[in-house]
Design an enzyme around this catalytic site. Sequence first.
Site, mmCIF file in Angstrom:
data_model
loop_
_atom_site.group_PDB
_atom_site.id
_atom_site.type_symbol
_atom_site.label_atom_id
_atom_site.label_comp_id
_atom_site.label_asym_id
_atom_site.label_seq_id
_atom_site.Cartn_x
_atom_site.Cartn_y
_atom_site.Cartn_z
ATOM 1 N N GLU A 196 0.859 3.896 1.814
ATOM 2 C CA GLU A 196 1.364 4.407 3.248
ATOM 3 C C GLU A 196 2.737 3.364 3.615
ATOM 4 O OE1 GLU A 196 -2.902 5.364 3.422
ATOM 5 O OE2 GLU A 196 -1.571 3.686 2.641
ATOM 6 N N CYS B 112 -6.180 2.366 5.775
ATOM 7 C CA CYS B 112 -6.675 1.151 6.101
ATOM 8 C C CYS B 112 -6.257 0.506 7.348
ATOM 9 C CB CYS B 112 -6.535 0.066 4.813
ATOM 10 S SG CYS B 112 -5.072 -0.543 4.835
ATOM 11 N N HIS C 68 0.819 -1.105 0.021
ATOM 12 C CA HIS C 68 0.005 0.162 -0.095
ATOM 13 C C HIS C 68 1.079 1.179 -0.024
ATOM 14 C CE1 HIS C 68 -3.972 -1.953 1.774
ATOM 15 N NE2 HIS C 68 -3.341 -2.722 0.835
ATOM 16 N N CYS D 163 -2.440 -0.228 7.268
ATOM 17 C CA CYS D 163 -1.537 0.866 7.347
ATOM 18 C C CYS D 163 -1.490 1.707 8.368
ATOM 19 C CB CYS D 163 -2.023 2.009 6.137
ATOM 20 S SG CYS D 163 -1.565 0.868 4.419
#
Length: 158
Positions: free
Chosen positions: A57, A85, A55, A88
């Site tokens: 992040e 999310c 992801h 993250c």
Amino acid sequence: MRNISDNNWIQHAVQLAIDSVAKGGGPFGAVIVRNSEIIGSGFNQVTLNNDPTAHAEIMAIREACKTLQNFNLDGCTLYSSCEPCPMCLSAIYWAHISRVVYAASGAEAAQAGFDDTFIAREICIPHSQKSLAIEQHSCNNHTRCFTEWNNKSDKTPY
């Protein structure tokens, strides 16, 4: 606490998300800023790398830690194109990031097909109620690593 540079940093994260889509990645971007300088940036590379943890992040955290040669990002702000999310957010806590600023909400991401409410709910319920089978299976010396960690005089706590 909102300042004028927040607009610049969040716009940068959003542009990374837009560029990610053009590259075949997911529609997410993130930058990590310390002392008015970007020390890490990332875009969603889940499909590009076949890595469900890639992801934006997470990628930004990895780069920032590499830049600082430190796993502790205390004093840093993470700017994300979207609300982080659960995975993250956990990484953000583990990295000790001091502040998070995001543009799109989780609800807006869900409308585009990125709905993490199921995962968020699953995290909060007991293992016996999760849809994933999770079992504890003890074995000999399964806590020895913790004993050795606690007895180690030269450990680096995190």
